[in-house]
Structure formats: structure tokens, C-alpha cells
Design an enzyme around this catalytic site. Structure first.
Site, PDB file in Angstrom:
ATOM      1  CB  CYS A 113      -6.818 -53.025 -24.041  1.00 35.26           C
ATOM      2  SG  CYS A 113      -5.634 -51.910 -23.265  1.00 35.26           S
ATOM      3  CG  HIS A 251      -6.142 -52.801 -28.397  1.00 32.29           C
ATOM      4  ND1 HIS A 251      -6.555 -51.532 -28.032  1.00 32.29           N
ATOM      5  CD2 HIS A 251      -5.178 -53.139 -27.509  1.00 32.29           C
ATOM      6  CE1 HIS A 251      -5.872 -51.154 -26.972  1.00 32.29           C
ATOM      7  NE2 HIS A 251      -5.021 -52.106 -26.630  1.00 32.29           N
ATOM      8  CG  ASN A 281      -3.052 -49.100 -25.733  1.00 28.29           C
ATOM      9  OD1 ASN A 281      -4.270 -48.999 -25.704  1.00 28.29           O
ATOM     10  ND2 ASN A 281      -2.411 -50.168 -25.290  1.00 28.29           N
TER      11      ASN A 281
HETATM   12  N1  COA Z   1      12.535 -44.667 -24.475  1.00 29.24           N
HETATM   13  C1  COA Z   1      13.789 -45.111 -24.601  1.00 29.24           C
HETATM   14  N2  COA Z   1      14.200 -46.295 -24.135  1.00 29.24           N
HETATM   15  C2  COA Z   1      13.305 -47.076 -23.526  1.00 29.24           C
HETATM   16  C3  COA Z   1      11.966 -46.672 -23.353  1.00 29.24           C
HETATM   17  C4  COA Z   1      11.595 -45.416 -23.860  1.00 29.24           C
HETATM   18  N3  COA Z   1      10.340 -44.929 -23.757  1.00 29.24           N
HETATM   19  N4  COA Z   1      11.305 -47.650 -22.715  1.00 29.24           N
HETATM   20  C5  COA Z   1      12.165 -48.620 -22.480  1.00 29.24           C
HETATM   21  N5  COA Z   1      13.366 -48.292 -22.966  1.00 29.24           N
HETATM   22  C6  COA Z   1      14.614 -49.066 -22.939  1.00 29.24           C
HETATM   23  C7  COA Z   1      14.663 -50.006 -21.775  1.00 29.24           C
HETATM   24  O1  COA Z   1      15.126 -49.365 -20.612  1.00 29.24           O
HETATM   25  C8  COA Z   1      15.646 -51.047 -22.269  1.00 29.24           C
HETATM   26  O2  COA Z   1      16.941 -50.547 -22.106  1.00 29.24           O
HETATM   27  P1  COA Z   1      18.146 -51.528 -21.649  1.00 29.24           P
HETATM   28  O3  COA Z   1      18.244 -52.533 -22.746  1.00 29.24           O
HETATM   29  O4  COA Z   1      19.299 -50.601 -21.553  1.00 29.24           O
HETATM   30  O5  COA Z   1      17.690 -52.107 -20.350  1.00 29.24           O
HETATM   31  C9  COA Z   1      15.374 -51.107 -23.767  1.00 29.24           C
HETATM   32  O6  COA Z   1      14.672 -49.896 -24.095  1.00 29.24           O
HETATM   33  C10 COA Z   1      14.544 -52.298 -24.176  1.00 29.24           C
HETATM   34  O7  COA Z   1      13.426 -52.387 -23.326  1.00 29.24           O
HETATM   35  P2  COA Z   1      12.323 -53.491 -23.531  1.00 29.24           P
HETATM   36  O8  COA Z   1      11.213 -53.240 -22.558  1.00 29.24           O
HETATM   37  O9  COA Z   1      12.947 -54.852 -23.525  1.00 29.24           O
HETATM   38  O10 COA Z   1      11.877 -53.116 -25.013  1.00 29.24           O
HETATM   39  P3  COA Z   1      10.945 -53.904 -26.013  1.00 29.24           P
HETATM   40  O11 COA Z   1      11.663 -54.131 -27.257  1.00 29.24           O
HETATM   41  O12 COA Z   1      10.257 -55.049 -25.373  1.00 29.24           O
HETATM   42  O13 COA Z   1       9.840 -52.800 -26.332  1.00 29.24           O
HETATM   43  C11 COA Z   1       7.577 -52.266 -25.707  1.00 29.24           C
HETATM   44  C12 COA Z   1       9.041 -52.312 -25.269  1.00 29.24           C
HETATM   45  C13 COA Z   1       6.737 -51.819 -24.516  1.00 29.24           C
HETATM   46  C14 COA Z   1       7.436 -51.274 -26.831  1.00 29.24           C
HETATM   47  C15 COA Z   1       7.141 -53.665 -26.187  1.00 29.24           C
HETATM   48  O14 COA Z   1       7.494 -54.639 -25.227  1.00 29.24           O
HETATM   49  C16 COA Z   1       5.689 -53.744 -26.438  1.00 29.24           C
HETATM   50  O15 COA Z   1       5.181 -53.120 -27.321  1.00 29.24           O
HETATM   51  N6  COA Z   1       4.961 -54.561 -25.668  1.00 29.24           N
HETATM   52  C17 COA Z   1       3.547 -54.680 -25.785  1.00 29.24           C
HETATM   53  C18 COA Z   1       2.952 -53.631 -24.944  1.00 29.24           C
HETATM   54  C19 COA Z   1       1.511 -53.404 -25.232  1.00 29.24           C
HETATM   55  O16 COA Z   1       1.123 -53.201 -26.337  1.00 29.24           O
HETATM   56  N7  COA Z   1       0.710 -53.411 -24.179  1.00 29.24           N
HETATM   57  C20 COA Z   1      -0.645 -53.071 -24.217  1.00 29.24           C
HETATM   58  C21 COA Z   1      -1.447 -54.268 -24.537  1.00 29.24           C
HETATM   59  S1  COA Z   1      -3.091 -53.824 -24.222  1.00 29.24           S
END
Ligand code: COA
Length: 324
Positions: A113, A251, A281
Site C-alpha cells: 500500500c 492512503h 482500499n
Molecule cells: N461483516 C460483518 N462482520 C464482520 C466482518 C464483516 N465484513 N468482518 C469481521 N466481522 C466481525 C468479526 O467476525 C467480529 O465478530 P465477533 O466479535 O463475533 O468475533 C467482529 O466483526 C469484530 O471484528 P474485528 O476484526 O475485531 O473488527 P474491528 O473493529 O477491528 O474492525 C477492521 C475490523 C478490519 C475494519 C479494522 O480492524 C481495520 O480497519 N483495520 C485496519 C485494516 C486496514 O486498513 N488495513 C490495510 C492497511 S494497508
């Protein structure tokens, strides 16, 4: 001294635009979850015949036209991607062939990225040697082809697309306070975090392409800290401050990362270009895509001070300060 002046921007998106609701027909997710956690509403997904190379070439054509040039004026192509058309040759050479540019230097940069930021620093350094005059710097990706469509925690976050800029070597006696061009770049890498965001395959390990894997929560935490720090470092290098900044083009990974990073730097959200809602993204394509959108809609104007920033797998991260 020689400065690399940005003279044109361009972008390209696959024809097919997919909403969260459409995604929820095949993935166990919902529009509400995706919007609340990420700000994403749409992404474009490449169809048959659309590849990193074809999207990169379309974005490049638009950037060259915006610069008032023709393809054969280009003598350097640096293309950032983690999803090349083939393991080799470099996708940059495919763009060269599609644009019918004769002899030039063309290669890819892989920093996921933050690849576009790496490509800008490489192209800027090569232009400032005086050897090259006009560079195409491209970020192009088809992440849809390395996503695990069974993994709802990652597949909803990414999209396909390409962005490009033309950098031209200009003689300049101006100080950073009023000079046009790339005023500073700052890059970092920390390979200890390889396992937080990676693809579980590759030519030298599995002999397969592999799928994207991510520990989202940890990536989020590192992103806010690293991005705000590197923006500050790049402004320091240019002898400028956040008060001088007209636009931040970040980004486009997640709206919450954009907000938290801007807040940490004391930057008003209305100076941050946001396209993550429309494109999701797009990895190395996201910064030049957003830059093109905000240039073409008239927000970013000649003379504006723009800070670009990105972070990605590796980890790698970086920022660039450019006066348009
Ligand atoms: N739809 C519905 N539920 C979802 C889901 C989706 N697409 N993806 C995950 N979940 C659920 C999970 O299973 C989890 O459920 P549980 O609590 O029953 O186990 C719950 O949502 C929370 O998951 P979690 O991964 O802890 O969520 P989060 O608040 O951390 O959000 C992201 C997830 C990916 C949005 C967040 O971590 C994020 O934005 N991270 C940065 C990622 C990024 O930008 N990466 C690229 C950098 S280049």
C-alpha cells in the site's frame, strides 16, 4: 537545482462497481457493518481483460494528456504494485508496450500500500540525477484477484484501480517556501511485522499466488501512529509545518484511520481528501487515484501544498510533500 515537478495526474477504474449490498448477497456481511467500521460504500472489481497493466496504462494515458505531453516524451516508468500481471516481466514494461513508448527505463516497485510513495521517492531521485527528464509514476492494483472471498474480515475492504502522475525535471532556484515540485520524501520499513499483513503464497515459497491475510486490529493501531509521525517528519524535512498544508491525500484504507491520523496531527478533516467510500482500499493505487480525483474536481490547485501518505504490508510507510 533540479526539482521533480508534478505536471499531470490520471486514474482508471474497472467498469464494474460493486456496492456493499451487492457484496452482502454472497458474503456474510452487511452495508451497515462495512460503513460503520470502514466508511467504504463501493469498490470497483476488475473483469475479464482488465488487469493491473491495462488499468495502469489507462491511468498513465490520462496523466500524460493532463501534462500536455505524448507517451514518447516519457523516459522513465516506475510502477508500484503488489498484484503484477505476471511474476515477471515487470508490469511497467507492459504499460510501456501498451503506450507504445520506445526505449525508456521501466520497472516495478513492491511496497504494497505504500508502493506509490516508494515509487515517488525513487523517481524523484532518478530525475534529480539529471539522467531522466520525464517520469511516469504509477500505482496500479487488482487486489480482487488475491482476496479470499470466504474471509469477510478482509474481502470487503479492498478494490481495484490505478492512478498515475507525471513528474518532470525542472531547474529551480526557489526555496521550499515557494518552489513547485517534490519538496521532501520520507520512507520507512519494519519487516518484523511481516505476519500482520501478508499474502500466504509466492513464487519462491509455495509456487502459488496466495491470498491476502491480515490482523486488522493490530494494523489499525500501527497505522495511526506511523502515519502521523511520518507526515510530521516529511514536513520537517521540507522546513514546513502542518499550518502550510493545503491538502492531505492519504492512503484510503479506512475512514477511521484517516480521521484519527488527521486529529493526531491537528489537521482539520476538511483538508483531507477522502475517496475510500467510493473506491475502498486499492493499495498502491489509492493515493494517486485520490490525488487525481481532487485535482480534476478543482479542490487541489496549482501552488497548493499537498502531503501524500501511506502505510502497508511489511510494514512499510512513507510520506511526500509536493507543491503542485
Ligand atoms: N461483516 C460483518 N462482520 C464482520 C466482518 C464483516 N465484513 N468482518 C469481521 N466481522 C466481525 C468479526 O467476525 C467480529 O465478530 P465477533 O466479535 O463475533 O468475533 C467482529 O466483526 C469484530 O471484528 P474485528 O476484526 O475485531 O473488527 P474491528 O473493529 O477491528 O474492525 C477492521 C475490523 C478490519 C475494519 C479494522 O480492524 C481495520 O480497519 N483495520 C485496519 C485494516 C486496514 O486498513 N488495513 C490495510 C492497511 S494497508
Amino acid at each position: 537545482m533540479i526539482r521533480s515537478v508534478l505536471t499531470g495526474t490520471g486514474s482508471a477504474l474497472p467498469v464494474r462497481r460493486v456496492s456493499n449490498a451487492e457484496l452482502a448477497e454472497t458474503v456474510d456481511t452487511s452495508d451497515a457493518w462495512i460503513v460503520e467500521r470502514t466508511g467504504i460504500r463501493f469498490r470497483h472489481i476488475a473483469g475479464p481483460g482488465e488487469t493491473t497493466g491495462t488499468l495502469g496504462a489507462d491511468a498513465a494515458r490520462a496523466a500524460i494528456a493532463a501534462a500536455g505531453l505524448v507517451p514518447t516524451d516519457i523516459d522513465l516508468i516506475v510502477l508500484a504494485t503488489a498484484t503484477p500481471d505476471q511474476t515477471f516481466p515487470a508490469t511497467a514494461t507492459k504499460v510501456q508496450a501498451l503506450l507504445e513508448i520506445g526505449d525508456c527505463v521501466a520497472f516495478d516497485v513492491a511496497a504494497v500500500c505504500s508502493g506509490f510513495l516508494y515509487a515517488v521517492q525513487v523517481a524523484d531521485a532518478m530525475l534529480r540525477t539529471g539522467i531522466h527528464k520525464r517520469a511516469l509514476v504509477i500505482g496500479a492494483e487488482t487486489f480482487s484477484r488475491i482476496l479470499d472471498w470466504e474471509d469477510r474480515a478482509t474481502c470487503v475492504l479492498f478494490g481495484d484501480g490505478a492512478g498515475a502522475i507525471v513528474l518532470e525535471a525542472h531547474d529551480s532556484d526557489d526555496t521550499p517556501a515557494d518552489a513547485r515540485g517534490v519538496l521532501a520524501t520520507r520512507l520507512h520499513a519494519d519487516g518484523r511485522h511481516n505476519d500482520l499483513l501478508y499474502v500466504d503464497g509466492g513464487p519462491s515459497t509455495t509456487g502459488t499466488v496466495g491470498k491476502l491475510r491480515m490482523k486488522g486490529r493490530e494494523v489499525f493501531r500501527h497505522a495511526v501512529t506511523n502515519l502521523s509521525a511520518v507526515m510530521g517528519e516529511s514536513l520537517d524535512l521540507a522546513g514546513l509545518t502542518t499550518a502550510d498544508v493545503d491538502w492531505v491525500v492519504p492512503h484510503q484504507a479506512n475512514a477511521r484511520i484517516l480521521d484519527a491520523t488527521a486529529r493526531k496531527l491537528g489537521l482539520s478533516p476538511d483538508r483531507v481528501v477522502v475517496t475510500v467510500d467510493q473506491h475502498a482500499n486499492t493499495s498502491a493505487a489509492s493515493v494517486p487515484l485520490a490525488l487525481d480525483v481532487a485535482t480534476r474536481d478543482g479542490r487541489i490547485k496549482r501552488g497548493h501544498l499537498v502531503v501524500l501518505e501511506a502505510m502497508g504490508g511489511g510494514f512499510t510507510w512513507g510520506a511526500a510533500v509536493i507543491r503542485m
